[in-house]
Design an enzyme around this catalytic site. Structure first.
Site, short mmCIF file in Angstrom:
data_model
loop_
_atom_site.label_atom_id
_atom_site.label_comp_id
_atom_site.label_asym_id
_atom_site.label_seq_id
_atom_site.Cartn_x
_atom_site.Cartn_y
_atom_site.Cartn_z
N ASP A 381 0.84 -1.19 0.00
CA ASP A 381 0.00 0.00 0.00
C ASP A 381 0.88 1.25 0.00
O ASP A 381 2.04 1.23 0.44
CB ASP A 381 -0.91 -0.01 1.24
CG ASP A 381 -2.23 0.70 1.00
OD1 ASP A 381 -2.31 1.50 0.05
OD2 ASP A 381 -3.18 0.45 1.75
N GLU A 384 3.23 4.83 -4.09
CA GLU A 384 3.41 5.79 -5.20
C GLU A 384 4.82 6.42 -5.22
O GLU A 384 5.25 6.73 -6.33
CB GLU A 384 2.37 6.91 -5.08
CG GLU A 384 0.94 6.45 -5.25
CD GLU A 384 0.31 5.85 -3.99
OE1 GLU A 384 0.91 6.01 -2.90
OE2 GLU A 384 -0.74 5.22 -4.10
N ASP A 454 -8.12 4.47 -3.53
CA ASP A 454 -9.19 4.80 -2.58
C ASP A 454 -10.31 5.58 -3.26
O ASP A 454 -10.43 6.80 -3.12
CB ASP A 454 -8.62 5.58 -1.40
CG ASP A 454 -7.61 4.76 -0.60
OD1 ASP A 454 -7.58 3.53 -0.77
OD2 ASP A 454 -6.85 5.34 0.19
#
Length: 758
Positions: A381, A384, A454
């Protein structure tokens, strides 16, 4: 000033301004390329395959930009360089590449001299800009939440962020692709600037890209994978039903989820432990808080005992003061800056995934704390990397590969690569599984499924997931998913309108590569919906499990033929102009046309049937001609679903889990109207025996003229393979007919006549 080229010597050429009378013609270092010198720099054209050309432009000595995506080496390609009055032309068996003497612009032409793509102006130095002259639609470029499939008339920003994935690979339905080798933040202008297509990167000393010739989009994707790496097989259980939530907060809660599904008789293959399982202040410790998870090893064991798999969330971020951060710090493998968390409140630091030692330490920390417990894969998670959640923060970091502004977008590739390599070495009996929130070119080689981040629960968001997913696949990355129902979503027990949206998203999810329910707040497990909704959801799960032989064979096609599972209509119908404009339908494999319902209260849905062949309603078998729109049944329990004429579709029995044994027949549905060929794939379901040839492929062929299905001799074998398979052969035009034929296949060729299948 005009640019002129000097004559060729050997395999290389020199290019310079005509004003330089003392310039000598000399062969440059790139012996397998055509190299030309202009007064602004050196242009190099290097054939890697007959249909792939590596183009570079920079100052003398420039060898290309930082590029961890491309792992291939140039092949041995026969080519010639010829001179005309106004150009030099490099010719391979499939391409002509023309360089204008006056402008040094490159033009790509096919073997019949039809122009495919033509360069416009270029500029390199502080950043890199290349313009192209083309009127084609542009697809690919990663995953973006803008609702666009064709980017014409828009600027696409490539910068990693939650819900937005930048991959510098674009494709055209006319049959070419361009891999832009630049990991800095990049904008792609499509028909918005001084030429129809412009690529502008904020860093990089030169122009660096690979041109990939099709002519089919499947060929372009295959070329991309040849450059950046093939896709390994994932375990069979990967393709079953996943249940997840943000987050299961105790050991007992996590174990209770698969147990309740088993008690209900609903198939399930995986459950996910999301974040915040750690103690306060121990983010990045990769350790469970003992008061809530007293025995994690037995927790994983209890899940496995139910024939369910489990993965766990790990982040590249560390709370200050954690021992793992100190270990990374000592190796110089953590960024020195601290960042405020996006959520929850707190301050942390991030490790440097560009540092090889950092990747090794990171994986060793995960393995010794969590891998030893038996987890089956890794949810990466925030990769990025999210840092503090503000645009541009990575630009300011100094990484092991250079300034952050130069390498910015490639963090997820390096991060997933370290975990892939570690798991492959230290958990050799498990096929690598990684779920990642971000991606970069080449990431498909790391055993990764990327999800769309999300998202918010809304009809608009659901609609945007379709072109986002298709452009991700068009970028060469085959495995994508979304949080079914949206991440931020209402309580399904209290919001009846949300239940309808969830059902439609769930139907869409059945035909995603990964079928995973997830979200914040109240859980979206099946029992949280009312009984009528539960029945629809269970029917969806049942369909997914019937499709597992088809999906598993698709995953083999992704590896063996560099195929694509979730397919924009441009893959299969490039000559159908109406199909190219469709953004809310897609092919799942080459058989199914999927048309998700995207409006509340719908009972029908307009469906475009592309091409000129027949289509069969999956539910009824009714045939419709292609090249027109139809109103398809779309009540809440029905997803409009059509199968292309000339398809063979295997449908398995419904099993409690993907690898459950079963003596029930495997149904083979034959859809007439065209000849068909198909490969049914099988292996042990996990592990890497398939790489050593422990696998079996059963080729099949349907002769539409003779009305017969030939199941050819089985190719290969694997440990535990059943010596025989019971096939129930059915005509897709009459799926409920009594004249279905059941045979026992023992591995030798057999022919099954279906004289009434038409």
């Amino acid at each position: 000033m005009s640019r002129r080229f000097l004559p060729a010597v050997g395999m290389a050429l020199a290019l310079t301004s005509a004003a330089r009378a003392d310039t000598v013609v000399r062969r440059l270092d790139d012996a397998g390329a055509m190299a030309l010198r202009t007064e602004r720099g050196v242009l190099t054209l290097e054939p890697w395959q007959d249909g792939i050309i590596h183009v570079r432009f920079g100052t003398p000595g420039y060898r290309g930009n930082y590029n961890p995506a491309v792992i291939a080496q140039p092949g041995t390609v026969a080519f010639q360089v010829n001179e005309t009055a106004d150009a030099y032309v490099l010719t391979t068996a499939r391409l002509h590449v023309r360089v204008a003497k006056r402008t040094a612009a490159v033009t790509f032409l096919d073997a019949k001299d039809h122009v495919i793509l033509e360069e416009g102006d270029r500029d390199a130095g502080v950043g890199a800009t290349q313009w192209f002259k083309t009127a084609t639609p542009v697809y690919g470029l990663g995953q973006h939440q803008n609702g666009l499939l064709d980017y014409s008339g828009h600027t696409i920003h490539l910068q990693q962020a939650n819900t937005d994935v930048g991959i510098p690979m674009l494709v055209s339905p006319t049959g070419f692709g361009l891999l832009w080798n630049n990991a800095s933040v990049t904008d792609v202008d499509v028909a918005t600037g001084k030429a129809p297509l412009g690529i502008r990167s904020e860093a990089g000393p030169g122009i660096d890209y690979h041109f990939i010739l099709g002519p089919k989009l499947d060929d372009v994707v295959a070329g991309y994978r040849a450059l950046t790496g093939d896709v390994p097989l994932m375990a069979r259980w990967t393709w079953g039903m996943w249940q997840s939530k943000e987050h299961y907060s105790t050991q007992d809660e996590l174990v209770a989820i698969p147990r309740r599904y088993r008690d209900m008789g609903v198939p399930i293959d995986a459950v996910v432990q999301d974040w915040q399982y750690w103690a306060a202040g121990q983010w990045g410790s990769h350790r469970f808080e003992a008061s809530r998870y007293p025995d994690p090893k037995s927790m994983v064991g209890a899940i496995h005992d139910m024939h369910v798999h489990t993965i766990i969330s790990v982040w590249p971020r560390f709370d200050l003061g954690t021992a793992n951060l100190a270990e990374l710090d000592q190796a110089g493998a953590a960024f020195p800056d601290s960042f405020n968390n996006v959520y929850p409140a707190g301050v942390g630091r991030w490790y440097d995934a560009w540092n090889p030692k950092g990747r090794e330490i990171y994986w060793s920390q995960v393995m010794r704390n969590l891998g030893v417990l038996g987890f089956d894969g890794w949810w990466l998670d925030g990769d990025e990397a999210e840092l503090g959640g503000q645009t541009g923060e990575m630009r300011e970091q100094l990484t092991a590969a250079g300034p952050g502004i130069v390498v910015n977008n490639s963090f997820p590739l390096l991060h997933t690569g370290g975990v892939h390599d570690g798991m492959r070495r230290d958990q050799p009996d498990k096929r690598v599984f990684i779920l990642s929130r971000s991606a970069y070119a080449g990431q498909q080689r790391n055993g990764v499924i990327t999800w769309s981040g999300d998202t918010h629960a809304s009809w608009e968001t659901l609609a945007k997931q379709i072109p986002a997913a298709l452009n991700f696949s068009l970028s060469g990355e085959p495995y994508w998913s979304a949080d079914i129902g949206g991440f931020f979503s209402p309580d399904p027990a209290k919001d009846k309108a949300y239940a309808e949206l969830f059902v439609r998203w769930h139907q869409f999810g059945v035909f995603n590569p990964m079928f995973r329910v997830h979200g914040a707040g109240q859980g979206k497990e099946i029992w949280n919906f009312d009984p009528a909704i539960q029945k629809i959801l269970i029917d969806d799960v049942t369909l997914r499990y019937r499709l597992l032989p088809y999906i598993y064979s698709l995953s083999w096609d992704v590896l063996s033929h560099r195929g694509t599972m979730m397919r924009a209509l441009a893959f299969d119908f490039p000559d159908d102009a109406d199909a190219l404009r469709v953004t809310d339908q897609y092919m799942f494999g080459k058989a199914f046309l999927v048309s998700p319902v995207l409006q509340a209260g719908a009972v029908t849905r307009s469906v475009y049937l592309p091409g000129n062949g027949k289509w069969f309603d999956f539910w009824t078998g009714a045939a419709q001609p292609g090249g027109r729109r139809v109103e398809a049944k779309a009540d809440l329990a029905t997803l409009p679903l059509f199968v292309r004429a000339g398809s063979i579709v295997p449908l398995g029995p419904v099993k409690a889990y993907a690898d459950a044994p079963s003596d029930e027949p495997l149904e083979l549905r034959v859809y007439p109207g065209r000849d068909a060929a198909y490969e049914l794939y099988d292996d042990e379901g996990d592990g890497y025996g398939y790489q050593a040839g422990k696998r079996a492929v059963i080729p099949m062929a349907w002769s539409d003229k003779q009305r017969r299905l030939t199941i050819q001799a089985r190719d290969g074998a694997f440990p535990g393979m059943s010596p025989s398979i019971s096939f129930r052969v059915v005509c897709g035009a009459t799926p409920g007919a009594e004249d279905a034929k059941t045979i026992v296949y023992t591995g030798t060729a057999v022919t099954v006549p279906l004289p009434r299948c038409r």
